[in-house]
Design a protein around this motif. Structure first.
Motif, short mmCIF file in Angstrom:
data_model
loop_
_atom_site.label_atom_id
_atom_site.label_comp_id
_atom_site.label_asym_id
_atom_site.label_seq_id
_atom_site.Cartn_x
_atom_site.Cartn_y
_atom_site.Cartn_z
N PHE A 7 8.32 -20.39 -35.30
CA PHE A 7 7.10 -19.95 -36.58
C PHE A 7 8.58 -21.22 -37.16
O PHE A 7 8.11 -22.04 -38.43
CB PHE A 7 8.30 -18.95 -37.08
N ASP A 8 9.19 -22.06 -36.50
CA ASP A 8 10.03 -23.27 -36.77
C ASP A 8 8.92 -24.51 -36.30
O ASP A 8 9.67 -25.82 -36.12
CB ASP A 8 11.43 -23.30 -36.42
N GLY A 9 7.98 -24.73 -35.18
CA GLY A 9 7.04 -25.33 -35.04
C GLY A 9 7.71 -26.15 -34.08
O GLY A 9 7.23 -27.56 -33.55
N LYS A 10 8.35 -25.76 -33.21
CA LYS A 10 8.93 -25.79 -32.00
C LYS A 10 7.45 -25.47 -30.68
O LYS A 10 7.22 -24.48 -30.69
CB LYS A 10 10.09 -25.84 -31.55
N ALA A 11 6.75 -26.10 -30.21
CA ALA A 11 6.27 -26.12 -28.54
C ALA A 11 6.83 -24.81 -28.04
O ALA A 11 7.56 -25.48 -27.36
CB ALA A 11 5.50 -27.70 -28.32
N LEU A 12 6.51 -23.82 -27.95
CA LEU A 12 6.88 -22.79 -26.79
C LEU A 12 5.76 -23.07 -25.16
O LEU A 12 7.03 -22.23 -24.62
CB LEU A 12 6.60 -21.20 -27.22
N PHE A 13 5.31 -22.98 -25.32
CA PHE A 13 4.70 -23.85 -23.95
C PHE A 13 5.26 -24.73 -23.29
O PHE A 13 5.48 -25.91 -24.82
CB PHE A 13 3.29 -23.93 -23.85
N LYS A 14 5.36 -25.28 -22.31
CA LYS A 14 5.28 -26.61 -22.25
C LYS A 14 4.63 -27.76 -22.48
O LYS A 14 5.10 -29.19 -22.52
CB LYS A 14 5.99 -26.55 -20.26
N LYS A 15 3.99 -27.18 -21.85
CA LYS A 15 2.55 -27.99 -22.19
C LYS A 15 1.26 -27.41 -22.48
O LYS A 15 1.32 -25.96 -22.19
CB LYS A 15 2.33 -29.31 -21.59
N PRO A 16 0.09 -27.83 -23.81
CA PRO A 16 -0.34 -27.75 -23.55
C PRO A 16 -1.40 -27.11 -21.98
O PRO A 16 -1.55 -27.72 -21.95
CB PRO A 16 -1.21 -27.65 -25.27
N LEU A 17 -2.34 -25.50 -23.14
CA LEU A 17 -2.86 -25.47 -21.15
C LEU A 17 -4.56 -26.13 -21.81
O LEU A 17 -4.77 -26.34 -22.96
CB LEU A 17 -2.90 -24.17 -21.55
N LYS A 18 -4.79 -26.25 -20.84
CA LYS A 18 -6.37 -27.02 -20.18
C LYS A 18 -7.25 -26.13 -20.08
O LYS A 18 -6.71 -25.16 -19.48
CB LYS A 18 -5.97 -28.26 -19.31
N THR A 19 -8.01 -25.12 -20.70
CA THR A 19 -9.18 -24.45 -19.91
C THR A 19 -10.22 -24.81 -20.45
O THR A 19 -10.77 -26.26 -21.04
CB THR A 19 -8.71 -23.32 -20.85
N GLY A 20 -11.44 -24.02 -19.92
CA GLY A 20 -12.55 -24.57 -19.87
C GLY A 20 -12.85 -24.35 -21.12
O GLY A 20 -12.97 -23.45 -22.37
N GLU A 21 -14.52 -24.25 -21.86
CA GLU A 21 -14.48 -24.58 -23.53
C GLU A 21 -14.81 -22.58 -23.21
O GLU A 21 -15.84 -22.24 -22.13
CB GLU A 21 -15.96 -24.85 -23.64
N ASN A 22 -14.92 -22.53 -24.61
CA ASN A 22 -15.70 -20.50 -24.56
C ASN A 22 -14.91 -19.74 -24.25
O ASN A 22 -14.68 -19.22 -23.23
CB ASN A 22 -17.34 -20.54 -23.91
N ILE A 23 -13.40 -19.46 -24.41
CA ILE A 23 -12.47 -18.21 -24.25
C ILE A 23 -13.26 -17.79 -24.34
O ILE A 23 -13.00 -16.90 -26.17
CB ILE A 23 -10.76 -18.59 -24.74
N LEU A 24 -14.17 -16.27 -23.73
CA LEU A 24 -14.28 -15.68 -23.88
C LEU A 24 -13.16 -14.28 -24.19
O LEU A 24 -13.12 -13.20 -24.93
CB LEU A 24 -14.96 -14.50 -23.16
#
Length: 638
Positions: free
Chosen positions: A359-376
């Motif tokens: 909520f204060d703008g900090k990234a909680l994941f160490k890095k954004p996850l790379k995933t395939g398209e269309n997250i079902l």
């Protein structure tokens, strides 16, 4: 789902023909249980979540319930309706029928509106019966179960007949609660435009109406409370205390949205309104601030200066409207999933990628996850967050974003992906590209359990556990495997053709999920209280809980029609142990009812139509078939 309306003239004779072979005894239904002769050409059939089939004909709308030989209702008052003139209100038994110009042309031509309760078959509101000459807006408000109408009503003296007004009707009692004029009848001076610009906000103690002149607040008896000059608001939402109200104004070019904050006395609580790029698609009031998702769209422009097509996520101070985050997270696509959690905001992008911000703008994941398209799927599991896309799947730690499985499960982009959890083996099963993958819940080890090799190159769209066996299906294929992947049966039913016919809904999940559909405004925040918090992360595979949530949601409203809808979702789907498939039979095209555990045909319904139009009610267990231009046949599938 849409609904259809029908007039019933003929009764049903049931003839049971049994065809006995060495493999299966199938019940052949030659004749329907009920025949509905509508007396007019059928244009469209819509199966509603309330279990009533609504049919649009050249004369109007007809509602059919297969347990009744007469139509639930017949609405021919406005004559033939265009598809865009019929609106099915999500999560309700209501249909709004509209004819005539919208508010931009009000005064030039007569506008008509009607509201139908398709479950009980009542026309709750008809503008012609109540002397409304022009309708600016017509809004069903849930969970309050009210109808708010604005426009010109031809009642009273000559001045009152020319003055815009608002009326609030109670949909349970079918009576007028209160009404009031938006301007003083007979006022002398320059004419002012008091057309209603958006959805009124109905609160416990008062109502706020957005107009071209500003916001007007009235008591529940129609008395003046306050007004301000904030014009052209489209929709509003209040906090839990109903003391702080947020109004959303889409700019004239629909490229940006302005957010205003208003107190319960009408004063502007922010020094300046807050502009966000694009149209707000999600808005959540949290104890830490305001979460806003807005979608930008260049409208197809090829200019290098055109708006980039993507979502923006902002987190604003509730007290000032200023950005709390120094830097907004990059999305590089549209936000497909958006969840507010105790420690921050979790979101998934349609083009691929998952991230979580505090909520204060900090990234909680160490890095954004790379995933395939269309997250079902993004859902909570005991191991963490499971995500399944058209190309890959994994479970990650919700606090850090670390992988739980050693590496993502990857597969070639699949037209359909089905999944379930196998409790007996403590494993996840994922079917993609004709392969079933088994993933151990504890170790994350992946193995190929089986190949499906469905005919017509179909991909499984249903995967479930049946008595410790694995059931898969698609439109024309059904397969049952032992828990070790060995085939018990594979049944293929040749399709009658790849175009021109409507396939039945497959599986309970499809029906359950339609009950929880919401409009864009409701998703964004308007009327959020009707359905609970749609931004909560669900638990994986809780289809039964989804149906119960639908049942509880309807029951909470308290009206008779909602109670009937609640009972419908309390019951187990009539087709839980069967699948219905349209196929070629010896006597022509027909629908077969196939037992999921044995793969044997239990019923055959010969339709004798190469391109049949039909609807299957999976919860109620009925088939509706358009037998001729003006006739619907109903079959009991149970």
């Amino acid at each position: 789902m849409k609904s259809g309306y029908f007039n019933l003239k003929n009764n049903l004779i049931i003839t049971l023909l049994f065809s006995v072979t060495s493999i299966v005894t199938a019940q052949k239904l030659e004749n329907p249980n009920t025949i509905y002769d509508l007396g007019a050409n059928i244009n469209e059939m819509t199966l509603t979540i309330g279990g009533v089939l609504v049919v649009a004909t050249n004369e109007g709308l007809v509602g059919i319930k297969p347990t009744q030989k007469e139509p639930v209702f017949s609405f021919n008052t406005f004559g033939k309706l265009k598809p865009e003139e019929t609106e099915y209100i999500p999560n309700s038994p209501y249909i709004v029928v509209s004819q005539g110009a919208d508010s931009k042309f009000a005064g030039l031509t007569k506008t008509k509106r009607a509201v139908i309760d398709y479950v009980q078959g009542d026309v709750i509101f008809n503008s012609e019966n109540d002397n409304w000459n022009q309708i600016y807006t017509c809004n069903v408000i849930l969970p309050q179960n009210k109808l708010i109408i604005s426009g010109i009503q031809k009642k009273g003296d000559k001045f009152e007949k020319m003055t815009p007004k608002v009326a609030v009707y109670d949909l349970s009692s079918r009576k007028l609660d209160f009404s009031f004029f938006l301007d003083k009848p007979g006022r002398v001076g320059i004419a002012k435009d008091f057309s209603v610009t958006g959805t009124p906000l109905l609160l416990k103690d008062f109502i706020i109406v957005p107009t071209a002149q500003g916001l007007l607040a009235k008591s529940h008896t129609g008395e003046d409370l306050w007004e301000n000059k904030i014009k052209k608001i489209n929709w509003m939402v209040a906090d839990a205390t109903e003391t702080e109200i947020y109004g959303f104004e889409t700019t004239t070019n629909s490229k940006n949205t302005r957010i205003h904050k208003i107190g319960k006395n009408g004063e502007e609580l922010w020094k300046d309104d807050r502009k966000v790029k694009g149209i707000v698609s999600n808005f959540e009031i949290t104890p830490n601030g305001l979460a806003v998702v807005s979608d930008k769209n260049d409208g197809g422009s090829s200019s290098i200066l055109a708006t980039k097509n993507e979502s923006e996520i902002a987190f604003l101070s509730a007290s000032s409207g200023e950005d709390i985050w120094e830097k907004a997270p990059k999305t590089k696509g549209y936000v497909q999933h958006f969840y507010v959690q105790e420690d921050g905001i979790l979101f998934g992008i349609q083009q691929g990628g998952i991230n979580k911000i505090s909520f204060d703008g900090k990234a909680l994941f160490k890095k954004p996850l790379k995933t395939g398209e269309n997250i079902l799927i993004m859902a909570q599991t005991p191991q963490g967050l499971i995500y399944i896309t058209s190309e890959d799947a994994n479970i990650v730690n919700l606090k850090t974003g670390d992988q739980v499985w050693k590496k993502p499960l990857k597969y070639k982009n699949s037209a359909s992906v089905a999944s379930t959890f196998d409790n007996s083996k403590n494993r996840y099963l994922i079917a993609a590209n004709q392969t079933i993958f088994a993933i151990d819940a504890d170790s994350g080890d992946v193995s190929e359990l089986a190949k499906t090799n469905f005919d017509e190159k179909e991909m499984a769209n249903t995967l479930e556990i049946k008595n410790n066996n694995i059931f898969l299906s698609s439109s024309q294929n059904m397969m049952l495997l032992g828990n070790n992947g060995d085939e018990i049966y594979h049944k293929y039913f040749k399709s009658p053709g790849k175009s021109g016919f409507m396939k039945a809904l497959s599986g309970v999940v499809a029906v359950a999920s339609t009950a929880l559909a919401v409009t864009t405004a409701a998703r964004a925040g308007a009327n959020r209280s009707a359905f609970g918090n749609s931004n909560d992360l669900s638990s994986y595979n809780d289809y039964g809980k989804e149906a119960k949530r639908a049942s509880d949601m309807f029951a909470a409203i308290g009206a008779a029609s909602f109670a009937l809808m609640s009972q419908r979702f309390k019951a187990t789907a009539a087709t839980e142990n069967s699948q219905f498939i349209l196929t070629k039979l010896e006597e022509g095209v027909g629908l077969v009812k196939v037992d999921k555990e044995t793969g044997e045909i239990a019923k055959e319904i010969i339709l004798k139509d190469k391109k049949p139009e039909y609807k299957v009610d999976e919860y109620g267990g009925f088939l509706y078939y358009k037998a001729s231009n003006n006739t619907i046949n109903a079959y009991n599938l149970k």
